[in-house]
Design a protein around this motif. Sequence first.
Motif, short mmCIF file in Angstrom:
data_model
loop_
_atom_site.label_atom_id
_atom_site.label_comp_id
_atom_site.label_asym_id
_atom_site.label_seq_id
_atom_site.Cartn_x
_atom_site.Cartn_y
_atom_site.Cartn_z
N PRO A 48 39.83 47.15 37.94
CA PRO A 48 40.58 46.02 38.05
C PRO A 48 40.30 45.27 36.58
O PRO A 48 39.50 45.40 36.00
N THR A 49 41.56 44.71 36.22
CA THR A 49 41.88 43.71 35.14
C THR A 49 42.30 42.47 35.39
O THR A 49 42.79 42.24 36.54
N ALA A 50 42.05 41.50 34.57
CA ALA A 50 42.52 40.13 34.85
C ALA A 50 43.20 39.86 33.56
O ALA A 50 42.52 40.18 32.36
N PHE A 51 44.08 38.76 33.48
CA PHE A 51 44.87 38.14 32.48
C PHE A 51 45.23 36.99 33.04
O PHE A 51 45.50 36.71 34.17
N HIS A 52 45.54 35.93 31.97
CA HIS A 52 45.88 34.76 32.52
C HIS A 52 47.05 34.53 33.18
O HIS A 52 47.36 33.54 34.17
#
Length: 186
Positions: A48-52
């Motif tokens: 899992p990745t996150a970005f703004h």
Amino acid sequence: MSSLAFKEWQAIVGALAAGDQTLILRKGGISEDHGGFAVKARRFWLFPTAFHAQREKTKPAAHRYFEGGSARESSGLALSVYAELVSATFSADWDAVQRLRPFHLWTGESVRERFDWGNPPGLHVLIVRIFRIRDAIALTPTAAMAGCKSWIDVPPGLKGGIGAPVLDDATFAARHEAVERALASR
């Protein structure tokens, strides 16, 4: 178990793990090889990745899968989902891709942006069977795992004990068939 992981948005991994989604739409990351996106494994971890801007690029139904919204690839995370690729196809038919709307949590604008990015236009449609891991595996991302790419290497020999599939056989088969019908409809 595979030593490859597939990078996907945190909310989408959450939806896959909950059984709310069984497909992944992929164009390929900016850092993909010259040939673009390619399936590199039939079984793989979901990273899992996150970005703004992820929240704005998903439907409101996906927002429950954000864990506080502050996760970053540089901080530790837990691998808790394993996927088995059931089918993969490339669709250059925008109408077919639009028919997939009920089966995923990306916004229409986000899907269109992916579809149009690069050459040729189109998207890879991956139908995946998801398994939860009995004991999630703590992983500290490395510099080699960072960046806009679909596949990353994870330490070999990760073992977390694959549990039962998220969806029972009949439910998964019905969803798989519905996605295939949507892609094939004219």
